[in-house]
Structures are given as structure tokens and as C-alpha cells.
Design an enzyme around this catalytic site. Structure first.
Site, short mmCIF file in Angstrom:
data_model
loop_
_atom_site.label_atom_id
_atom_site.label_comp_id
_atom_site.label_asym_id
_atom_site.label_seq_id
_atom_site.Cartn_x
_atom_site.Cartn_y
_atom_site.Cartn_z
N TYR A 93 83.91 85.06 36.82
CA TYR A 93 83.09 85.44 37.98
C TYR A 93 83.71 85.10 39.33
CZ TYR A 93 79.35 85.33 34.41
OH TYR A 93 78.59 85.50 33.29
N LYS A 124 82.42 79.31 31.27
CA LYS A 124 82.77 80.08 30.06
C LYS A 124 84.28 80.33 29.96
CE LYS A 124 78.41 82.49 30.75
NZ LYS A 124 78.33 82.73 32.20
N ASP A 127 74.91 78.66 36.24
CA ASP A 127 75.74 79.35 35.26
C ASP A 127 76.91 80.04 35.97
OD1 ASP A 127 75.93 80.54 32.41
OD2 ASP A 127 76.10 82.30 33.71
N HIS A 145 82.99 83.21 26.09
CA HIS A 145 82.29 84.25 26.85
C HIS A 145 81.96 85.49 26.01
CE1 HIS A 145 81.86 85.66 31.30
NE2 HIS A 145 80.95 86.22 30.54
#
Ligand code: NAP
Length: 330
Positions: A65, A95, A60, A128
Site C-alpha cells: 500500500y 502484510k 491495517d 497477503h
């Protein structure tokens, strides 16, 4: 559990779930890549390679990130050293960030993610958060004045186009309440396959679980251990006395109790550890079970959210309060 398949062969195999619409098989236990505070690319890549070696097959990430690139590099290296034969053995989720959550920006955002990951397709692409922000600004936290209401119809249609183009095998959402999921379902031609939300013994999402089950959406847990040590989580789950008691009786860790409980509830799980021993023990949850009595005790734990979503609240709207963000599900 509907759609669940026991994966074959190796004892480390992780059970899979066949996602609605696409028929894609998603390993029910996946590896989270969001470290807080962030760690460098090299550490992330090393952790992912170790995870692949240990048997994780579902990863994921998110454009937010900063881990798409190291994940892409780890996949190439895993193929080069023979840990896997091809990328097709993995299930990769990324996302759409809030500033790209505008109809015309969805496809370019997915194409950027694919470039970072050096992949031709994702297995799952998620919205997201259910909120947009000013295009072109990639700061986090988002400035309060930069939030915008999401045009759900335009964004979801663009997500559907991404799936039709084959750039992602499935699409879904993250941090959506029952109400917001219902809004999407009202016009979707491809319904969301997944809703990824906070879920752990202290925030069990009972209402959302029922809603998702009734609508063929797989609910997937982030912060299944309460995200201890991160800016969004706390140590309340791993320090819960009842969970410690059950863990002691069963000779398991509190983390294993949390993960096994979530698995038995029929949901997907994403757990992050960049520590090899913890990565390994987090996988060891498939050859034992909780007693009915333990499950009942866990189900009776008083409930409260750990991840309130405070970063997505703004006096300028669209969500003035956490009540509005979660449509009262708090
Ligand atoms: P989590 O998996 O519940 O907790 C991660 C934290 O627990 C890390 O600090 C980790 O430290 C520690 N940990 C892991 N295994 C442990 C064990 N066996 N014993 C003790 N501590 C342990 O929380 P999370 O990272 O928030 O959630 C997992 C993934 O979900 C993320 O990485 C991300 O991919 C995704 N996520 C999505 C959203 C969203 O909005 N959609 C939000 C948050 C997270 P070590 O690394 O040192 O082991």
C-alpha cells in the site's frame, strides 16, 4: 462470542478479541489505510492522526500500500502530542507481499516493514495472497508470467520464526480459502490467528466463517462497505435497497448497518475512510443493535463476490481461474 472482551472505560472504546496462541488483544474494528487511487503520504498521515484522535487503535497496512511510512510517522507524532502514551496502545497489522513470499525472503521483508513503520514489532503479520511472484519485482499488477506457486511449508515456517523472534506478536493469512487454510493447518506449529478476506452483506463468507470458527481463527473483513470508489470494489453494497431500507428505519447510515451487522456476526472489521465525519460515524456502532428480523433479511441477501481476485489469475499458473484461486468458494 469466544475470546471477545468488552474494552473498558471510555465510551469510544472498541471491543477487543483475544487472538489464539499469542493472547494479543485485537480491537475488533480497525482502520484501513489502502486508498484507491493512492493519496500522498501527508494526507495519509493526517487521516491516521485524526483516526487515533477519534479512538481507532487498530491500523491495517501492507508493504504493497505504501502506507507503512506515513503510519509510522503518524504513530510517532501521536506519541509526541500526547494522543497516546506509547506504541503499545496500538494494534498494527502489515502484510507480506507476493514477491517476498519465499522462505528466505520473509524475515528480510518483515524487517523492511518494521523499518518503514519505525517499530520494533508488529502485532500481526499476514501473508497477503496465497500466491508468490518472482523475487525482487515490486510491480502491481503482477505480470502474468511472474506468478509462482507458493511453497506454503517454507513460507509458513518463516512466518512462525518471525513470531518466535518477537518481531510480530501474531501471524496469519489473507485471501485464503477453507482448502488453503486447511493446507497450512496440516503442518503449522503456530496456527494462523487471522484470515483477512472480503466480507460484507453481499459476500458473507458463510462457509469460511464456520471453518474459521471451528479452527479458532478470527475472520476479519476487508471491504466491509464494498470498497466503493476503489479499483477492487463497487458501490453495490452502499446502494443495496434492503440495506437502505433498514438504515432508514433505524435512523442509521447504510455504512453503520454494514459494520454493525459484521460486528454482530463475530468477525473483525477493517474500514477505510480518510474523511473525518465518516471516520467518526463508522465508529458509532457499539451502543445499538439490529433486530433479529433485520439480521435475517441481511443474511438472505443473494451472494456474490465484489473482489474477484482477477489480478492474481494467470494462464501460466498457479491459478488459471478464479475457481482455482478460491477453491470453488465463489
Ligand atoms: P471499505 O472500507 O469497504 O470502503 C472504503 C471506501 O468507502 C472508501 O472509498 C471510503 O471513502 C468509503 N467510505 C468509508 N466510510 C464510508 C461511509 N460511512 N459512507 C460512505 N462511504 C464511505 O473498503 P476497503 O478500503 O477496501 O477495505 C478496508 C481496508 O481493508 C483497506 O483500507 C485495507 O487496509 C484492507 N484491505 C485488505 C485487502 C487484502 O487483500 N487483504 C484488500 C482490500 C482492502 P472515503 O475515504 O472518502 O470516506
Amino acid at each position: 462470542m469466544d475470546g471477545c472482551l468488552e474494552a473498558s472505560l471510555s465510551p469510544l472504546s472498541i471491543p477487543e478479541y483475544v487472538l489464539g496462541c499469542s493472547g494479543r488483544r485485537m480491537p475488533l474494528l480497525g482502520f484501513g489505510t489502502a486508498a484507491s487511487p493512492p493519496v500522498g503520504s501527508q494526507l495519509t498521515k493526517t487521516a491516521i492522526l485524526q483516526a487515533i484522535e477519534l479512538g481507532y487503535r487498530h491500523f491495517d497496512t501492507a508493504s504493497l500500500y505504501g502506507t507503512e511510512q506515513p503510519l509510522g510517522e503518524a504513530i510517532l507524532e501521536a506519541i509526541a502530542v500526547g494522543l497516546i502514551k506509547s506504541r503499545d496502545e496500538l494494534f498494527i497489522t502489515s502484510k507480506l507481499w507476493c514477491s517476498d513470499a519465499h522462505g528466505e525472503l520473509v524475515l528480510p521483508a518483515l524487517q523492511r516493514s518494521l523499518k518503514n513503520l519505525r517499530l520494533e514489532y508488529l502485532d500481526l503479520y499476514l501473508i497477503h495472497w496465497p500466491v508468490s511472484s518472482k523475487p525482487g519485482i515490486y510491480e502491481f499488477p503482477i505480470k502474468r508470467e511472474d506468478f509462482l506457486a507458493m511453497d506454503f511449508k517454507a513460507v509458513w515456517k518463516a512466518m512462525e520464526d518471525c513470531q518466535r523472534l518477537g518481531l510480530t506478536k501474531s501471524i496469519g493469512v489473507s485471501n485464503f480459502s477453507c482448502k488453503k487454510l486447511g493446507d497450512i493447518l496440516a503442518f503449522a506449529t503456530i496456527p494462523p490467528a487471522v484470515n483477512q478476506v472480503e466480507l460484507n452483506p453481499l459476500w458473507q463468507q458463510k462457509k469460511l466463517r464456520e471453518f474459521c470458527k471451528a479452527n479458532g481463527i478470527l475472520l476479519t473483513a476487508y471491504a466491509p462497505l464494498g470498497a466503493q470508489g476503489t479499483i477492487w470494489g463497487s458501490n453495490r453494497v452502499l446502494e443495496c435497497e434492503l440495506l437502505k431500507e433498514i438504515a432508514k428505519q433505524k435512523g442509521k447510515t447504510v455504512a453503520q448497518i454494514c459494520l454493525r451487522w459484521a460486528y454482530e456476526q463475530g468477525i473483525g472489521i477493517l474500514v477505510k475512510s480518510f474523511n473525518k465525519d465518516r471516520m467518526k460515524s463508522n465508529l458509532e456502532i457499539f451502543n445499538w443493535s439490529l433486530s433479529q428480523e433485520d439480521v435475517k433479511k441481511i443474511n438472505d441477501i443473494p451472494q456474490s463476490r465484489l473482489c474477484s481476485g482477477q489480478d492474481y489469475i494467470s494462464k501460466y499458473g498457479p491459478f488459471n481461474t478464479t475457481q482455482e484461486l478460491w477453491d470453488g468458494e465463489i
